[in-house]
Write an enzyme that holds these catalytic residues in place. Structure first.
Site, PDB file in Angstrom:
ATOM      1  N   SER A 215       5.491   1.525  -4.131  1.00 22.73           N
ATOM      2  CA  SER A 215       4.100   1.460  -4.578  1.00 22.73           C
ATOM      3  C   SER A 215       4.036   1.247  -6.091  1.00 22.73           C
ATOM      4  O   SER A 215       4.541   0.256  -6.596  1.00 22.73           O
ATOM      5  CB  SER A 215       3.356   2.718  -4.134  1.00 22.73           C
ATOM      6  OG  SER A 215       1.960   2.566  -4.281  1.00 22.73           O
ATOM      7  N   GLU A 348      -0.367  -1.689   5.560  1.00 24.30           N
ATOM      8  CA  GLU A 348      -0.322  -0.848   4.363  1.00 24.30           C
ATOM      9  C   GLU A 348      -1.575   0.008   4.194  1.00 24.30           C
ATOM     10  O   GLU A 348      -1.507   1.195   3.893  1.00 24.30           O
ATOM     11  CB  GLU A 348      -0.133  -1.725   3.113  1.00 24.30           C
ATOM     12  CG  GLU A 348       1.216  -2.406   3.006  1.00 24.30           C
ATOM     13  CD  GLU A 348       2.298  -1.489   2.463  1.00 24.30           C
ATOM     14  OE1 GLU A 348       1.984  -0.333   2.122  1.00 24.30           O
ATOM     15  OE2 GLU A 348       3.457  -1.932   2.381  1.00 24.30           O
TER      16      GLU A 348
END
Length: 569
Positions: A215, A348
């Site tokens: 991330s 996601e």
């Protein structure tokens, strides 16, 4: 007393003549000599006899407090005596968001790293590859202590984790010399320098350091590649679910946010020096409420201008880290060229579902003004074209043609593409023109994944696919998340497979080398024109063109309406 002093002197003499030496002070402890001084570490005993050494809470920079707040990190000086490296250092100040509620915790004196070494490391043998972990957390939260390294250590690699400054302390910028920003990334570079200089003392190979992150941590990995003045500190990268081309990874209005914070604290000034002088003096408890207010004020801006406090493009200077358009740098090959393993999870933005009940109340703005869907990075100047493009986006992703009436799967699909898949696949395409790229899609919905989603209050059975950060708990020991919970047989297979692929890449620069292939399927290098990728589900296979129709839809919008992307994608 004399005997104790003699014992300590003997330890120092012995360590000064050895790269790696075990000197037991008492059962379960050992010492290592590094450039800063002598470290006392632990021998960790596991049930399956996979023991390992740990050295925790090693200071790699001076505490960034007082006059060092909003400054580049200063290398740590030598310490006297023996540093007790048996406990994690304090976590950095972080702002967690749970159930739409912000909480501030941690402390400023937090620049510490941790080194984990397999117990079967033998002196004077071949040096081990090193995996240097950068945690994610939207640049505002995260810490190293939740990432248990046991799974990775079984594959004979050394693991390094550490804390870096976050949020207000790590990324505040006035876009000038008073507070240029990116201190958190500069912390990471300082930690890398420390590891490069000292890791050989732990049996690690300073010429085989793989930097990997997830991330926000993955976006930082990409920024490190673009910051070429630091080339040589690492030799390969792994990027999980993040890229510097993601809209959330670059703060585009940093100066405004900095002065918004000042206003929230009662400081009415437009002078950078006055603002920073005050912000250096304020204590954390007095900053809490203002920080929370600024984050709430900029909550939806993350989709367009990045999180309130995140990486920025700095003004030119001798110490500047990022000064150029990231999109152009990646497209033109203007980056540090090392092998890359990277990819995404299959859905996601499934993790955003817990926010939808709150967000739907403001999404009507997209129905009233579809042009709001057009990111500034698309660089579309015409108001008419912005309206056309916004309408096309809404109609493509939402059958009801309305954001307010959209179902959860439509939201997950749109935000997955917009925030992750589109910019990450574009990054992979650019990189693959110049370096080997191994691209994956993780799509295993296991028991640990469900526990993770329930913990994050995001689990929605109606949305199929694997959410953001799920793969982490197959790479890292998730004991903080699930306590004494035992992995299912199926989860354990996936975990072992993922760990082997990642550590193979760190060791051989290839996740499926001839002699160490854990899946009997060769993972091909990606070609930008074909987009081959490695599918990781209950089984593995080679597939092509992940979300290809969606990506071509966006390519056509950029081709027909954009004047050329700016910064992100």
């Amino acid at each position: 007393m004399f005997a104790n002093k003699f014992h300590n002197v003997l330890i120092i003499i012995l360590c000064s003549f050895s790269v790696w030496i075990d000197v037991a002070l008492s059962k379960g402890y050992l010492h290592i000599k590094v450039e800063n001084g002598l470290l006392k570490g632990l021998i960790n005993h596991l049930k399956d006899d996979q023991n390992y050494y740990s050295f925790l809470g090693i200071p790699y920079a001076q505490p960034p407090i007082g006059r060092l707040r909003f400054k580049d990190p200063v290398p740590y000086k030598k310490w006297k005596g023996v540093l007790n490296a048996t406990q994690y250092g304090p976590n950095c100040v972080e702002m967690t968001l749970r159930q739409m509620t912000y909480k501030v915790s941690g402390q400023e004196d937090c620049l510490y790293l941790n080194i984990f070494v397999p117990k079967n490391r033998v002196p004077n043998k071949k040096l081990l590859p090193v995996m240097f972990w950068i945690y994610g957390g939207s640049f505002r939260e995260g810490s190293s202590d939740i990432y248990g390294p046991e799974f990775l250590l079984k594959e004979n690699v050394i693991v390094v984790s550490f804390n870096y400054r976050l949020g207000f302390f790590g990324f505040l910028s006035t876009e000038d010399e008073e507070a240029p920003g990116n201190y958190g990334i500069k912390d990471i570079i300082q930690a890398l320098k420390w590891v490069k200089s000292n890791i050989i003392k732990f049996g690690g190979d300073p010429n085989r350091i793989t930097v990997f992150g997830e991330s926000a941590g993955s976006a930082i990995v990409g920024y490190l590649m673009v910051a070429k003045q630091f080339q040589g500190l690492f030799n390969a990268v792994i990027m999980q679910s993040g890229s510097p081309l993601c809209s959330w990874a670059l703060q585009k209005n940093a100066r405004k946010v900095a002065f918004d914070l000042g206003l929230a604290m009662g400081i009415t000034t437009n002078n950078s020096s006055s603002l920073i002088t005050y912000l250096r003096s304020v204590d954390l408890p007095n900053a809490h409420r203002a920080l929370i207010n600024v984050n709430l004020l900029n909550f939806l801006e993350v989709f367009e201008n990045g999180g309130p406090f995140g990486p920025v493009i700095e003004p030119e200077s001798d110490t500047a880290l990022l000064t150029k358009d990231i999109y152009k740098a990646l497209k033109n090959g203007d980056f540090y060229k090392v092998p890359v393993l990277m990819g995404v999870n299959s859905q996601e933005s499934k993790f955003l579902n817990s926010m939808l009940s709150f967000a739907r109340s403001v999404f009507f703005l997209y129905d009233i003004s579809p042009s709001s869907l057009v990111r500034s990075a698309m660089n579309i100047k015409s108001v008419k074209d912005q309206r056309i493009v916004g309408t096309k986006i809404k109609q493509y992703y939402f059958k009801s043609k309305s954001f307010v009436d959209g179902d959860d799967s439509e939201f997950a699909n749109f935000f997955s593409d917009d925030l992750f898949v589109r910019p990450i696949t574009k990054t992979a395409q650019f990189l693959s023109r110049y370096v080997p790229v191994y691209f994956y899609v993780f799509d295993y919905e296991g028991e640990i994944g469900k526990i993770w989603l329930n913990f994050a209050a995001t689990y929605n059975k109606n949305v199929k696919g694997v959410a953001h950060a799920t793969e982490l708990w197959y790479l890292w020991n998730p004991k903080w998340l699930i306590g004494n919970f035992s992995m299912s047989v199926e989860d354990e297979v996936i975990s072992q497979r993922l760990v082997k692929l990642w550590t193979n890449f760190a060791t051989f620069r290839n996740p499926t080398p001839e002699t160490q292939n854990p899946v009997d399927v060769k993972w091909p290098k990606m070609r930008s024109s074909k987009m081959d990728y490695f599918y990781i589900g209950e089984g593995v296979m080679i597939r092509r063109d992940f979300k290809g129709a969606n990506m071509r839809f966006w390519e056509e919008l950029y081709c027909n309406y954009s004047k050329g992307p700016v910064g992100t994608y």
